[in-house]
Write an enzyme that holds these catalytic residues in place. Structure first.
Site, PDB file in Angstrom:
ATOM      1  N   LYS A 112       0.880  -1.276   0.078  1.00 59.12           N
ATOM      2  CA  LYS A 112       0.154   0.005  -0.006  1.00 59.12           C
ATOM      3  C   LYS A 112       0.691   1.213   0.074  1.00 59.12           C
ATOM      4  CE  LYS A 112      -4.237  -1.851   1.281  1.00 59.12           C
ATOM      5  NZ  LYS A 112      -5.535  -1.559   2.030  1.00 59.12           N
ATOM      6  N   LYS A 196      -4.957  -9.269  -6.502  1.00 63.35           N
ATOM      7  CA  LYS A 196      -6.143  -9.514  -5.655  1.00 63.35           C
ATOM      8  C   LYS A 196      -7.292  -8.409  -6.196  1.00 63.35           C
ATOM      9  CE  LYS A 196      -6.427  -7.601  -1.672  1.00 63.35           C
ATOM     10  NZ  LYS A 196      -6.858  -7.018  -0.258  1.00 63.35           N
ATOM     11  N   LYS A 199     -10.448  -2.750  -3.527  1.00 62.39           N
ATOM     12  CA  LYS A 199     -11.508  -1.477  -3.865  1.00 62.39           C
ATOM     13  C   LYS A 199     -10.662  -0.402  -4.772  1.00 62.39           C
ATOM     14  CE  LYS A 199     -13.338  -2.318   0.884  1.00 62.39           C
ATOM     15  NZ  LYS A 199     -12.601  -2.441   2.139  1.00 62.39           N
TER      16      LYS A 199
END
Ligand code: AQP
Length: 334
Positions: A112, A196, A199
């Site tokens: 991230k 993956k 969102k």
């Protein structure tokens, strides 16, 4: 000790099929056998900047998803994390128990934060300590999550053990068990079977969201990436075929059958056949949940009342445990 379940979902928008199959759907089944707390983790969400108005709307939306999927907020507890200040309080204590070396190993932070790690918030770095606090604040024994959260759960176990050891409190915090269940514990992007479903993926076609209507669901599945071979006959033949594995895994999870059964059903057939049946099934299973979510979010006062009631009941469990923590740590006045 009572078997107590806790899990959370971040209100960061674009709630998707991965969140549903990896986590929310499993929340529902656990209600028959466990005391459950399901949390909209708004404090986790702000580790990356959130527009305040959107955060509030997304918080209601995740709560609505829990309820629409079948979580019962009367017999169990649905709340948002920020309404129970003990989460932040315990997180601070655990920040002082957890080690830099442990956090430095967390792959989610690396993914991230990306290359520009210096600009990531400190909150994003200590996120796993807050997650440990979420779980340990209720002495939760079981945590239903997707595969991607396994490492954070292991860290929560290490933190629990170190707290118990440092404060000579053998057995005070239990070792929480991850529950990673079903054939779709890691749902992958529809555009790239090695990534993956997430969102924050810039491509809307990469994910099926819980609010997608039948046309959008059908379109996204129709456009999903495939390879050029016919579908395999055995699980071993899925090796090196991430898109086939993903679509068959999603089909199996939605149909509630083992992966082997889905492989058998489509063995030797073309992707088009799987896609057609998968679209039908996804519309049948996700459509009504999305409709109910829309209905619930049109009545924000009701959702807010559910969250306030849940927070009150969560605090009633959390405060005595937090009081013991304060006392063990040696804080005066406790
Ligand atoms: N692709 C997935 N497959 C299976 N389970 C998944 N989960 C998330 N993505 C998948 C599970 O959903 C629960 C809630 O996740 P979260 O709210 O913590 O969000 P996240 O993991 O940050 O979700 P995203 O979509 O991956 O967001 P971004 O794009 O921000 O990184 C967890 O139990 C998680 O395992």
């Amino acid at each position: 000790m009572t078997a107590r379940v806790l899990s959370g979902v971040q209100p960061t928008g674009n709630l998707h099929l991965g969140n549903y199959l990896g986590a929310i759907r499993n929340f529902v089944g656990l209600q028959d056998t466990h005391e459950c707390l399901y949390c909209v983790v708004d404090m986790h969400a702000i580790t990356v900047f959130q527009d305040p108005k959107e955060l509030a709307a997304n918080t209601r939306e995740v709560a609505a998803a829990f309820i629409a999927a079948g979580v019962d907020p009367k017999n169990h507890i649905v709340f948002n994390q920020a309404q129970v200040s003990q989460h932040a309080e315990l997180a601070w204590v655990l920040n002082c128990v957890s080690r830099m070396g442990w956090l430095n190993r967390m792959t989610q932070f690396k993914e991230k934060a990306g290359k520009d790690r210096e600009k990531a918030s400190v909150g994003l770095y200590v996120y796993p300590n807050l997650m440990a606090a979420d779980i340990l604040l209720y002495k939760a024994t079981h945590v239903p999550v997707g595969e991607d959260q396994k490492q954070h759960l292991e860290l929560a176990r290490d933190i629990a053990q170190k707290f118990n050891h440092d404060f000579k409190a053998e057995g005070f915090f239990p070792q929480p068990e991850p529950l990673i269940q079903g054939p779709a514990t890691r749902v992958m992007s529809l555009r790239d079977g090695t990534k993956k479903m997430s969102k924050s993926d810039p491509s809307d076609l990469s994910r099926i969201t819980m609010l997608d209507g039948p046309d959008e669901i059908a379109k996204k599945i129709r456009k999903a990436k495939t390879d050029t071979q016919a579908l395999p006959e055995t699980k071993e033949q899925l090796e090196g075929r991430p898109e086939a594995a993903n679509l068959l895994g999603i089909y199996a999870a939605l149909a509630d059958v083992p992966l082997e059964a889905a492989i058998g059903q489509f063995a030797g057939s073309q992707f088009s056949n799987l896609k057609e049946q998968l679209a039908e099934l996804a519309i049948e299973k996700i459509g009504p949940i999305g409709e109910e979510m829309k209905r619930l979010t049109q009545d924000p006062a009701t959702v807010d009342a559910i969250l306030a009631d849940g927070a009150e009941r969560a605090r009633a469990i959390a405060e005595p445990i937090m009081a013991e923590v304060r006392h063990k740590v040696g804080f005066l006045g406790s």
